[in-house]
Structure formats: structure tokens, C-alpha cells
Write a protein that holds these residues in place. Structure first.
Motif, PDB file in Angstrom:
ATOM      1  N   LYS A 149       0.599  -1.372   0.270  1.00 43.85           N
ATOM      2  CA  LYS A 149      -0.146   0.032  -0.062  1.00 43.85           C
ATOM      3  C   LYS A 149       0.478   1.555   0.146  1.00 43.85           C
ATOM      4  CE  LYS A 149      -1.200  -0.082   5.141  1.00 43.85           C
ATOM      5  NZ  LYS A 149      -0.094   0.880   5.233  1.00 43.85           N
ATOM      6  N   ASN A 150       2.275   0.870   0.236  1.00 44.35           N
ATOM      7  CA  ASN A 150       2.635   2.609   0.429  1.00 44.35           C
ATOM      8  C   ASN A 150       3.703   2.453  -1.058  1.00 44.35           C
ATOM      9  OD1 ASN A 150       2.760   2.926   3.374  1.00 44.35           O
ATOM     10  ND2 ASN A 150       4.147   1.138   3.666  1.00 44.35           N
ATOM     11  N   GLY A 151       2.971   1.691  -1.657  1.00 50.61           N
ATOM     12  CA  GLY A 151       4.261   1.358  -3.448  1.00 50.61           C
ATOM     13  C   GLY A 151       5.136   0.579  -3.059  1.00 50.61           C
ATOM     14  N   GLN A 152       5.711   0.521  -2.133  1.00 49.05           N
ATOM     15  CA  GLN A 152       7.250  -0.579  -2.086  1.00 49.05           C
ATOM     16  C   GLN A 152       6.918  -2.019  -2.489  1.00 49.05           C
ATOM     17  OE1 GLN A 152       6.352   0.375   2.668  1.00 49.05           O
ATOM     18  NE2 GLN A 152       9.182   0.763   2.259  1.00 49.05           N
ATOM     19  N   THR A 153       7.741  -1.976  -3.292  1.00 41.71           N
ATOM     20  CA  THR A 153       8.244  -3.573  -2.779  1.00 41.71           C
ATOM     21  C   THR A 153       8.704  -4.122  -1.995  1.00 41.71           C
ATOM     22  OG1 THR A 153      10.385  -3.294  -3.857  1.00 41.71           O
ATOM     23  CG2 THR A 153       9.487  -2.968  -5.508  1.00 41.71           C
ATOM     24  N   ASN A 154       8.759  -5.209  -2.437  1.00 42.43           N
ATOM     25  CA  ASN A 154       9.480  -6.550  -1.282  1.00 42.43           C
ATOM     26  C   ASN A 154      10.333  -5.663  -0.148  1.00 42.43           C
ATOM     27  OD1 ASN A 154      11.210  -7.687  -2.960  1.00 42.43           O
ATOM     28  ND2 ASN A 154      11.663  -8.730  -1.167  1.00 42.43           N
ATOM     29  N   ILE A 155      11.187  -5.014  -1.178  1.00 39.58           N
ATOM     30  CA  ILE A 155      12.650  -4.154  -0.267  1.00 39.58           C
ATOM     31  C   ILE A 155      12.152  -2.661   0.388  1.00 39.58           C
ATOM     32  CG2 ILE A 155      14.260  -3.298  -0.697  1.00 39.58           C
ATOM     33  CD1 ILE A 155      14.946  -6.069  -2.142  1.00 39.58           C
ATOM     34  N   ASP A 156      11.869  -2.063   1.433  1.00 36.69           N
ATOM     35  CA  ASP A 156      11.891  -1.167   1.897  1.00 36.69           C
ATOM     36  C   ASP A 156      11.405   0.358   1.000  1.00 36.69           C
ATOM     37  OD1 ASP A 156      10.694  -2.010   3.936  1.00 36.69           O
ATOM     38  OD2 ASP A 156      11.764  -1.523   5.709  1.00 36.69           O
ATOM     39  N   ASN A 157      13.265   0.167   0.912  1.00 39.94           N
ATOM     40  CA  ASN A 157      13.706   1.469   0.089  1.00 39.94           C
ATOM     41  C   ASN A 157      13.639   1.500  -1.309  1.00 39.94           C
ATOM     42  OD1 ASN A 157      15.828  -0.257  -0.401  1.00 39.94           O
ATOM     43  ND2 ASN A 157      17.640   1.329   0.119  1.00 39.94           N
ATOM     44  N   ILE A 158      13.098   0.262  -1.845  1.00 40.56           N
ATOM     45  CA  ILE A 158      12.697   0.092  -3.677  1.00 40.56           C
ATOM     46  C   ILE A 158      11.502   0.201  -3.506  1.00 40.56           C
ATOM     47  CG2 ILE A 158      13.242  -1.714  -5.199  1.00 40.56           C
ATOM     48  CD1 ILE A 158      15.585  -2.118  -4.684  1.00 40.56           C
ATOM     49  N   SER A 175       1.081   9.108   5.680  1.00 37.20           N
ATOM     50  CA  SER A 175      -1.087   8.298   5.267  1.00 37.20           C
ATOM     51  C   SER A 175      -1.132   8.134   4.237  1.00 37.20           C
ATOM     52  CB  SER A 175      -1.302   9.478   6.738  1.00 37.20           C
ATOM     53  OG  SER A 175      -1.249  10.402   5.889  1.00 37.20           O
ATOM     54  N   ILE A 176      -0.348   9.416   3.533  1.00 35.96           N
ATOM     55  CA  ILE A 176      -1.136   8.748   1.649  1.00 35.96           C
ATOM     56  C   ILE A 176      -0.739   7.020   0.768  1.00 35.96           C
ATOM     57  CG2 ILE A 176      -1.098   9.439  -0.122  1.00 35.96           C
ATOM     58  CD1 ILE A 176      -0.812  12.389   0.970  1.00 35.96           C
ATOM     59  N   THR A 177      -1.769   7.110   0.816  1.00 40.14           N
ATOM     60  CA  THR A 177      -1.157   5.105   0.359  1.00 40.14           C
ATOM     61  C   THR A 177      -2.367   4.967  -0.490  1.00 40.14           C
ATOM     62  OG1 THR A 177      -2.655   4.234   2.038  1.00 40.14           O
ATOM     63  CG2 THR A 177      -0.529   4.397   2.597  1.00 40.14           C
ATOM     64  N   HIS A 178      -1.511   3.372  -1.030  1.00 39.48           N
ATOM     65  CA  HIS A 178      -2.503   2.954  -2.418  1.00 39.48           C
ATOM     66  C   HIS A 178      -3.976   2.253  -2.037  1.00 39.48           C
ATOM     67  CE1 HIS A 178      -2.930   1.181  -6.038  1.00 39.48           C
ATOM     68  NE2 HIS A 178      -2.278  -0.021  -5.868  1.00 39.48           N
TER      69      HIS A 178
END
Lengths: 445, 445
Positions: free
Chosen positions: A263-272, A315-318
Motif C-alpha cells: 500500500k505504500n508503493g513499496q516492493t518487498n524491499i523497503d527502500n525500493i 498517511s497517503i497510501t495506495h
């Protein structure tokens, strides 16, 4: 200083970079784009062929120069060939100098998009093109002009196939469309696609079903049905392969070649993070089901979400997607959202069909709209909606989309208060009537 | 046997009777209509003048004969002059025989509608008409033909004024529109009505503001500004008075001449229901505020609710209205919903304006849409929306309406997943952009 690398500078990547800069003036932002152009309206390209887009320049939003003014560094003709997610580095191949180097990031935004599938039978012919990049458009238009093209073969009947066929026709080029099986534009129900055939007949497009090109012989194409046809220009629109091979060694999870995001637009790796055509997400209204996010609306929405996430607003999520989509083919518009027909087969559901005029029936230019909805027996939610018509089909899919997104059931469609006047709807709009019919149908279940 | 009397046989009453019959084959149903015709599409009448409606017959849905086949008894030219809610009787005046009689009911459905206001200065002139009943349309069209009318004066600039002006113009009649003050079509914001002036200029309509007719002198009208103009045909569209005088002695509560109803469609008297132009209800999204229900969509919706209530299903109720409305004036469309500007002034709110093309900006036929929303500071709900544009304004008001009805806030507009393709919107549609701008604006509040 925090450094963000963006992989891919077309819609998703360029928009994410712009929005991130807007939110944070300090962060370092670099965009690597493997082709010539960045930040262009690829959806508009077919319309440049037909003349509805008059100015080539209007298709481009940002240039590397304009980005530089905003302190965003763009490297075109630079391809990312690998991601090392442990070291937080990418391997960059500079096509111009034929050299490779390593760059490092704090955050990585992946917007690699897809590549058009190639057809072995035609890919080496000089007159074969796909329409995916802005450079493709330039090649096609130049080729049409230089060779005074009057006929073309369009392979495939997806949205690119339809839009390019319409626009070539508008340009006065006679199109033969080839479809390798017997069903065109599979985004819409097989029994609702009749308007496409009608439009082709009206506009002089020749359609050959169950037909492929076996090989190209000079200016001719030899077809699988034994015919040989003139093929001075061949455009293929037979689907997209996500550009995710460079991630194979990255530890970034891929599924069916796509990049799942949270929901954050993240892949399985937090900073990607990832967005655009190569991304897999979930349906908003059926969260357990996945959907490929290969449209422009989701790319822009995710760009905003990812930019905010990186700028610190978590707070802005997908929320997932409905998959709302629409294609224009001459006078007809075809739109859907939701699960595929195949996926719906596994869910207890019923369907409601309503055919009704797009405006009050007594208006002489009223024309039919056909809506089909697939309704969850459990929840009453519309799992899938399909809308076919002329003027106003776009309105109905958008209203159904807005309603379903907020949890509105099919039964509640009766209460959507449309703006009624004879040129726009009926006092009971087709949308409302779907609801009334659903209520009746549910009583008989 | 249960006996239902319906007062008024145009949209609301006729539809309620039809639906009730469908739900209950046994109930006795009588419709009294004080004029000649029943069950016709009054909203289509202007378009018959201009030719968009080609067949007069198509404007009528049901005839007394067709109703009789469904065991519904229709008495036209019968006016209800009083209701005795204690005795459950109505006094009926039969215009044809000039006699009066009493009829009794178990349930009464009031759909008396309104009457066009008359202008003393012109009402006695032979060339003066209003367009309210189907018979009015017949008189006007006959008058135009017999007198070979080439010029007309239109008094008023409400939706009737605009629609009739457009259609007279389409018929080749040169229209002079008179507006007694300096603001036309007050349904829309004064600073958003510019397209109406543009359309008049483009189409050769003469507009005179702050001007009334002082008196009619043969084929001429003498105006309050001292001018005398040719006025071989005068059509007035200066508002409606609810036809509720006959209820004055009935014990049915009236407010400002309108009939307040509850969620069941009931008046203050349990077995008396009401719908249509003479009804007062509440806003769906701001329930403490009242709204007159003088549009076709609410009449049809309430017909369904009242029919179900009478047939015994008390679960189908009226949720209030947004007041969604739209008018077409030549190429332009103007739509709003929600509270009046005046009422909003008393509620803490902020506004968001967004002007954006209706389709992708690079499309040569893209044209601007201007949306203004008035947002509750407390709830983020859209209290009022105003949309002005050409193609696609209807879509935006309907989407805003569907969204607001389900409690969607202005901020959440960013998530409405529109069907995007260049002929239909931008990847961030104007609807989405209203949301993005609202979020920015709220941060500064």
C-alpha cells in the motif's frame, strides 16, 4: 543528502520525480531512461497519426533541460542492467558511450514499463513497427510520408490495434486488421463487441480473423490463410512484456514477471518503490485478487503516493485499483472495470444486462448503451462492469467506478442522482435501471 | 378493496400509478388529471420545437386507454379542488360537464405539480405562451406555423428560457431574450455563466438585461428600457408556482406553498403521499436543509418509493436529494448540485476551482471544463458543486454526485479511478485535480 534514483522516465517515473521535488526541494533526484525521450503522453501517439493531436510538441511534458531547472538530473539512453539491493546500487549502461558504471541510491523508484512483444514472422521487415515509444511514432509518421503509404496491415486488436486502426483510417490509409484467433479486443465480452465489427464495416476496415502473417515478401505479406496481401506498412500491437529482467538478481520479488507492491508503493524491499506498467497490485473492491497496473491513471496516482511516502507522509497510501479502462474506436466507446470474466467465474455471482438509450429515447440522436454488471451474490458489489455505446459510455463507467469504489452495491445504483435533461440521460438513467433490474433479479435468486 | 387516488397524471403521478399496479394487481387506482394530457415527457417539449424530437407521439408514454388496459382509471380534465383528510375524500371538478362530485380514497398520492407564473404585462396578448403542458407545445408549434414566425421574444433565462431559446434558434427563429435583472440563469454562479453570453453571441441571440416588457401593442412589445421591438411570439419562462392551493383546507402541512414529505414519501397525514414539483424534501448530504423536488429524476425515484410503500414494502425509503441538475445551451452544458450559494454562506466552507480540458490537453478538440466545489470545513463534504463546459460536463457532475452521495469527501476525489484515454479525460482528470487542489488548500487553512 538523500539520493533517489528513478528507473524509467516516461509517465510514472517522470511524474514521481516531479512530485517528489515539489514536496522536497533538497533531496537529490536522478532519472535514468533507457531510450531517447522522457515524460511524454504515450496515450496520445495514435491520435498524432490521425491528426487529432496537431502538435508533436504537445505530446511532451518535460524535457531533460526543464528537469534540470528543477534540479532533477535526467540521463537518457541510460539503461539500468542490474540492481544490487544489498549495496543500494544500480548498474547503469550508457548506450552513447557504450560504458557501464555503478550509481548508488538511498531510495529507488522503479518505473521500467514494458516492451512491445515482437512477432518473429515480421520483426525483421523494414516496414514493421510497433507504437510504444515516442521515437516509434516518429519512425512511423516519417515512413508514411516518405513512402506515401495508402495501405497498412495492423496485427492485433487490443487498444493499440484499435486506436491505430482508427487513426490510420482517418489519415486516409486503408487498414487490414489481422487477429490470430476469432475474438477481437478481449477486454470486452465476446457478445458485446459487435460495435467493433459495425465500425469496421462502416469505415472500410478489413478484418481477417484466425489469420496471422506467415512471412513478409518485399511489400507483401503472406498470410496463414494462404492469401497474399499488400503490406507496405505493418504495425504490430500484440501486447507488452514487462521490462523486469534486470531485476532477476536483485532480491526484488517478481510474480509473473511483474513487481508486486504494497500500500505504500513499496516492493518487498523497503527502500525500493515501483509504479507503472510493470507493477502488480490488487483490486480495490476485491483485495484478494491481483491486477497489473498497466494504465496511465494508476501510474499518475502511484506517482503521487510514492512521492509523498518518500517525502515522509506515510498517511497517503495506495488502495488498489478497479482497473477502469476505456477505448474509443471511431464512434464507439468500450469501457470496463473489475475482474476478468475468467476470474469471476469462480465467484458466486449473477449478471444484469441493461440496454437503454444514452439520452431520452425521444431524442433523434439518442443511441444505445449496453451495460453488463457481474454482481457478487454475497456482497451485492459489482465485481466487473462492461459498458458499450457511443457518447456517454465514458460517463457510465466513471459513475459505476466512483460508486463501486466507495462500497456502493448494485442495488444502490437506483439512488444515484444523475443530472437529467433529455440530451444527457433518461429520468431513470441506464445506471439507475441496472439497479432496478438487479433488485428484481435478486428477488428471484 | 383498497382504493388509491392519484392527483396529477404527468410524470410523478403516472409513474407512481404504473409502479403500484406492477407491485399489486388488486388495488384500485384512479388518476385525476386537471388538463388534457397525462404521462408525457415534458422535458422533451423544447426539443420538439427545435427538431431534436421528431415525433410528437414519442413524447407521450401512456394514454388513458393504455392505463385502462392495466386496470388504472384515468380522468383527464378533472381537477381536485379540495381534500378532506378526515373523511378521506376529495372534491373533484369535472371541467367537461362543469359538475363537482366527491370521491373517497384509502390512500392519496399528490402529484399536483406547478403552474407557470404569468406576467401581467403580456398575459393577455394572443401571441404569449408558456411551455408547461403538452397542450402548450401544440399551441406554440401551431402558432409558429400558421403565422410563419421568424422572430420571438423569450422572457426569462431559467432552464426553460435557455432550452426554448436554443430550440427556437435551431428552428430558424431569431430570439430576443429579456432578463429583468442583470443575471441570467441563476442556477449557476454569476462568475461562471460567461459561456451563456458566448453562446448567444455565436448563435445570434439578442440578450437584453435589466429589461422587461411594459406592454404589448399588437405585434410589438414596448420594453422598460424605452425600446419597441417586434414580438410576434412571446414565450415566458419566469418560474413555477406549486399547485397546492386546493390543499389549504386539508390539514396537510404546507411550507412555502410546498408539501413537505418524510422518508416514506408521506405528508404529515399517514395515508397521504406526495411527489413531484410541489414537494419539499431535504438534502441527502446536508439533511437539516430543505430542497424543492422540482425535477424529473426525483419524481421518478419517489414514484418507486411511494409505490413500494403503498404495496407494503416499508424498507424502500427516500434518502433526500442532492438536487443534481443540468442544462444544455447550444454547445455548452451547465450543471450543479447541492445547496444554494446563499445557504452555503452560512456554513464554514472553502471553495476549490479547477479549470482543465475535458480530454487530454493535446487533443485538438479538447475544451475547458470549470468546476467549483464548496467544501464543508468540518466534514470535507462537497456542499455544492458547479460544472461548466461542453462535452463531458454531464459526466463530471454525475461522478461528483455519486461520490458525494456515498459520503466521499473532496479530498478523496483523487482516488476516483476514471476511465482514461485521451478522448475522454486526462490521466489526472479534472475531478481528480479538484481533490489534489483541495488537499493543498486544506493544508493552508
Amino acid at each position: 543528502m538523500t539520493r533517489v534514483i528513478v528507473v524509467g522516465g516516461v509517465a510514472g517515473g517522470a511524474t514521481a520525480a516531479s512530485q517528489l521535488r515539489r514536496l522536497n526541494p533538497d533531496i537529490e533526484i536522478v532519472i535514468y531512461e533507457r531510450y531517447r525521450d522522457i515524460s511524454y503522453g504515450s496515450c496520445g501517439m495514435p491520435y498524432y497519426i490521425g491528426g487529432d493531436v496537431e502538435k508533436w510538441d504537445s505530446l511532451t511534458n518535460m524535457t531533460p533541460e526543464k528537469f534540470r531547472d528543477r534540479n532533477i538530473f535526467v540521463k537518457t539512453e541510460h539503461e539500468i542492467t542490474a540492481v544490487n539491493s544489498k549495496e543500494n546500487t544500480v548498474t547503469v549502461y550508457d548506450k552513447n558511450s557504450d560504458t557501464e558504471f555503478t550509481d548508488s541510491y538511498d531510495y529507488l523508484i522503479l518505473s521500467p514499463g514494458g516492451s512491445p512483444k515482437k512477432l518473429p514472422a515480421v520483426k525483421d521487415a523494414a516496414q514493421t513497427f510497433s507504437l510504444h515509444k515516442l521515437a516509434d511514432l516518429d519512425y512511423i509518421v516519417k515512413f508514411i510520408k516518405e513512402n506515401n503509404i495508402k495501405e497498412a496491415v495492423l496485427v492485433g486488436s487490443g487498444y493499440i490495434g484499435l486506436e491505430v486502426t482508427e487513426n490510420l483510417t482517418k489519415r486516409g490509409i486503408k487498414v487490414t486488421m489481422l487477429q490470430r484467433d476469432e475474438r477481437i479486443y478481449k477486454n470486452i465480452e465476446a457478445d458485446m463487441n459487435g460495435v467493433l465489427y459495425e465500425a469496421m464495416t462502416e469505415k472500410g476496415v478489413t478484418l481477417k480473423l484466425n489469420t496471422e502473417i506467415d512471412y513478409v515478401d518485399g511489400g507483401k505479406a503472406v498470410l496463414s490463410n494462404g492469401e497474399t496481401i499488400d503490406a507496405p506498412l505493418i504495425i504490430t500491437g500484440v501486447g507488452i512484456t514487462p521490462n523486469t529482467e534486470f531485476l532477476n538478481s536483485s532480491n526484488i520479488t517478481l510474480k509473473d514477471g511483474l513487481i508486486p507492491i504494497n500500500k505504500n508503493g513499496q516492493t518487498n524491499i523497503d527502500n525500493i518503490y515501483a509504479l507503472g506498467d510493470a507493477v502488480m497490485t490488487h483490486f480495490q473492491h476485491v483485495p484478494e485478487m491481483t491486477i497489473q497496473s498497466a494504465l496511465a491513471w494508476p501510474a499518475h496516482r502511484l506517482a503521487h503516493i510514492i512521492a509523498n511516502q518518500l517525502a515522509g507522509d506515510r498517511s497517503i497510501t495506495h488502495e488498489g485499483l478497479l482497473g477502469t479502462n476505456i477505448v474509443k474506436f471511431f464512434d464507439y466507446n468500450i469501457a470496463t472495470f473489475g475482474l476478468s470474466e475468467k476470474d469471476i467465474a469462480e465467484i458466486p455471482h449473477f449478471t444484469v444486462d441493461q440496454k437503454q438509450k444514452n439520452k431520452s429515447g425521444y431524442m433523434k440522436d439518442a443511441s444505445p448503451i449496453h451495460i453488463r454488471v457481474y454482481v457478487s451474490k454475497d456482497s451485492g458489489l459489482i465485481l466487473r462492469a462492461a459498458v458499450v455505446g457511443t457518447e456517454g459510455a465514458d460517463k457510465r463507467i466513471d459513475v459505476l467506478s466512483a460508486h463501486t469504489r466507495l462500497g456502493g452495491t448494485v442495488y444502490d445504483l437506483i439512488n444515484i442522482e444523475v443530472g437529467y435533461s433529455p440530451p444527457f440521460s433518461s429520468p431513470k438513467d441506464v445506471i439507475n435501471m441496472v439497479g432496478y433490474k438487479a433488485i428484481e433479479k435478486a428477488e428471484d435468486l
